[in-house]
Design a protein around this motif. Structure first.
Motif, short mmCIF file in Angstrom:
data_model
loop_
_atom_site.label_atom_id
_atom_site.label_comp_id
_atom_site.label_asym_id
_atom_site.label_seq_id
_atom_site.Cartn_x
_atom_site.Cartn_y
_atom_site.Cartn_z
N GLN A 70 16.30 8.06 14.16
CA GLN A 70 16.59 8.66 12.86
C GLN A 70 18.05 8.46 12.47
O GLN A 70 18.37 8.23 11.30
N TYR A 404 14.20 17.15 10.64
CA TYR A 404 14.50 15.73 10.42
C TYR A 404 13.99 14.82 11.53
O TYR A 404 14.28 13.62 11.53
N GLY A 410 8.89 9.58 15.50
CA GLY A 410 9.50 8.40 14.92
C GLY A 410 9.64 7.21 15.83
O GLY A 410 8.65 6.61 16.26
#
Length: 485
Positions: A70, A404, A410
């Motif tokens: 990220q 996030y 991710g």
């Protein structure tokens, strides 16, 4: 109810990576593990497929890798991200060159390679490959962590590169050909005027790349040399996580049951479970051409089990009605259903549920994919799991993604997402979400008993045959999740 606190994205990601790294450092110290170093000449315990991390260490690694991904998305100039993505085709190409030319084995040979590595001029003399071109290739690999450039034009292996040694799972995986050609055919696959909405396994990028009307499995029957290597790569995927599969599922409750390993390949999972469950018997079912491979593996790994008849290979096609049934049977489906589109999965499951009594259990060991959704605030309330909650715990629970961090973690999910791409390109199949698994399982005549999260790529979905009167239900009332997935 306490209002969620919204942090800036950079602050939140910094907090997440600091928390993850502190937990990793603490777990390494508590478990008396050596320090991590890419410059190490030996594999770290964390690199071994037989090592199972503590729940906190496993989840901290996931969080650290997700945070790094990220942060890279947040900080990398977008144009450079575009160019880097377009060059991803060279990732596989250069790794293939390293391994398949023999250069890797030369660098791994400590008797002929000094500690500082080998120069490109030495490699040019030995392999008749231009040193200038080799420098470009090896430096590209060094930027990705496979090599150290100890001085200009001199290279040695990193610790992660040791996974590519002969016999290791990474070596088995990389030696299987085809992935680049399937990827190149993917655009034609999804835009094909007759195939683009098809779910048939003979309407894929594989057929376009190989110029064949045959499915992958039918094609491999005609190319047995490919079948052996393909079976080895599939087995490597299983072996990489078998320790977690053994430890994070309560197999002992099925001791004395008869196990049927559907599409069991070489039988490594059954052999490991036979060691754990001395009262059980195991039948490894697969296609006839796989039987010699399975028999040889059983005789090599577990000669006593072979002699006693506790682990037996038998040729069975899971698209036929299951021939083994009775009270107290467990049917294993590990890395099977992700090879097939929904309608085929339903048929496979129905071939079991047609004959299985209510006491039977069907264990589906597969990836459960999650969406890449991101929240801008930390979750709170019941069911939230933090790294602090996992301190000292033995039972694994999945970490709740902080602000996030994507729901699928991710960048840490890239391997499973890549497997999903491979399944689509070769079988018109996919890695499924929990919602998609529920649908397939229900249509196959099963109810979900429990979902077991594991310290690895996969989870275990424990199912039982559904009573006939429940066949029209939505299955929601019979689902019990061990963790929030």
């Amino acid at each position: 109810m306490v209002a969620p606190i919204v942090l800036s994205e950079l602050d939140s990601l910094q907090a997440s990576i600091n928390e993850a790294l502190n937990a990793i450092r603490d777990e390494i110290r508590q478990n008396k593990l050596p320090e991590l170093s890419n410059h190490a000449s030996e594999r770290h315990p964390l690199d071994e497929p037989t090592f199972v991390c503590s729940p906190r260490l496993y989840e901290a690694r996931r969080l650290a890798l997700a945070s790094i991904g990220q942060l890279k998305n947040l900080l990398q100039p977008p144009y450079e991200k575009v160019v880097e993505q377009s060059f991803a085709v060279y990732d596989t190409a250069t790794l293939d060159i390293l391994v398949k030319t023999g250069i890797y084995d030369r660098l791994a040979d400590k008797t002929s390679t000094p500690a500082e590595g080998a120069s490109v001029l030495d490699l040019q003399r030995e392999f008749d490959i231009d040193a200038v071109k080799l420098t470009v290739i090896l430096r590209f690999l060094a930027s990705q962590g496979w090599l150290h450039e100890t001085s200009e034009g001199t290279f040695t292996l990193t610790r992660p590169a040791l996974e590519l040694q002969v016999g290791n799972n990474g070596r088995k995986w990389i030696m299987t050909e085809g992935k680049p050609s399937y990827a190149l055919a993917l655009m034609s696959h999804i835009t094909h005027p007759e195939w683009k909405y098809s779910r048939q396994p003979n309407h894929t990028a594989f057929q376009l790349a190989k110029r064949t009307p045959l499915t992958l499995f039918a094609w491999m029957k005609q190319h047995p040399e490919y079948l052996t290597q393909w079976a080895s790569s599939v087995q490597s995927l299983g072996d990489a996580y078998y320790s977690a599969i053994i430890r994070d599922f309560p197999w002992q409750k099925f001791d004395s049951y008869t196990f049927v390993d559907c599409g069991g390949g070489q039988g490594n999972l059954s052999i490991s479970l036979a060691e754990l469950l001395p009262k059980s018997r195991f039948f490894i079912q697969d296609l006839p051409e796989v039987m010699p491979i399975a028999q040889g593996n059983i005789e090599r790994r577990a000669p006593l089990f072979a002699k006693e008849g506790r682990v037996v290979p038998e040729p069975v096609n899971f698209f036929d009605v299951q021939p083994r049934f009775g009270e107290n049977h467990v049917y294993l489906l590990r890395y099977i259903l992700h090879d097939w589109p929904d309608h085929a999965c339903v048929n496979i499951l129905k071939n079991i549920t047609r004959v299985a009594p209510p006491s039977a259990r069907i264990i589906i060991i597969e990836v459960i994919s999650s969406p890449n959704t991101v929240s801008s605030f930390d979750s709170n309330g019941d069911g939230v799991v933090t790294l602090d909650d996992l301190a000292g715990e033995k039972q694994h629970r999945a970490l709740t993604p902080p602000a996030y961090i994507p729901a699928n973690f991710g960048a840490n999910a890239k391997m499973s997402l890549g497997l999903g791409m491979q399944m689509m390109a070769t079988f018109n199949a996919l890695e499924r979400s929990m919602r998609e698994w529920k649908q397939v399982i229900l249509q196959g005549g099963l109810r979900i008993v429990q979902v077991h999260a594991m310290r690895g790529l996969v989870s275990a979905i424990e199912c039982a045959p559904m009573p006939l009167q429940e066949s029209g239900s939505d299955n929601e009332d019979v689902v019990t999740l061990e963790t929030e997935l």
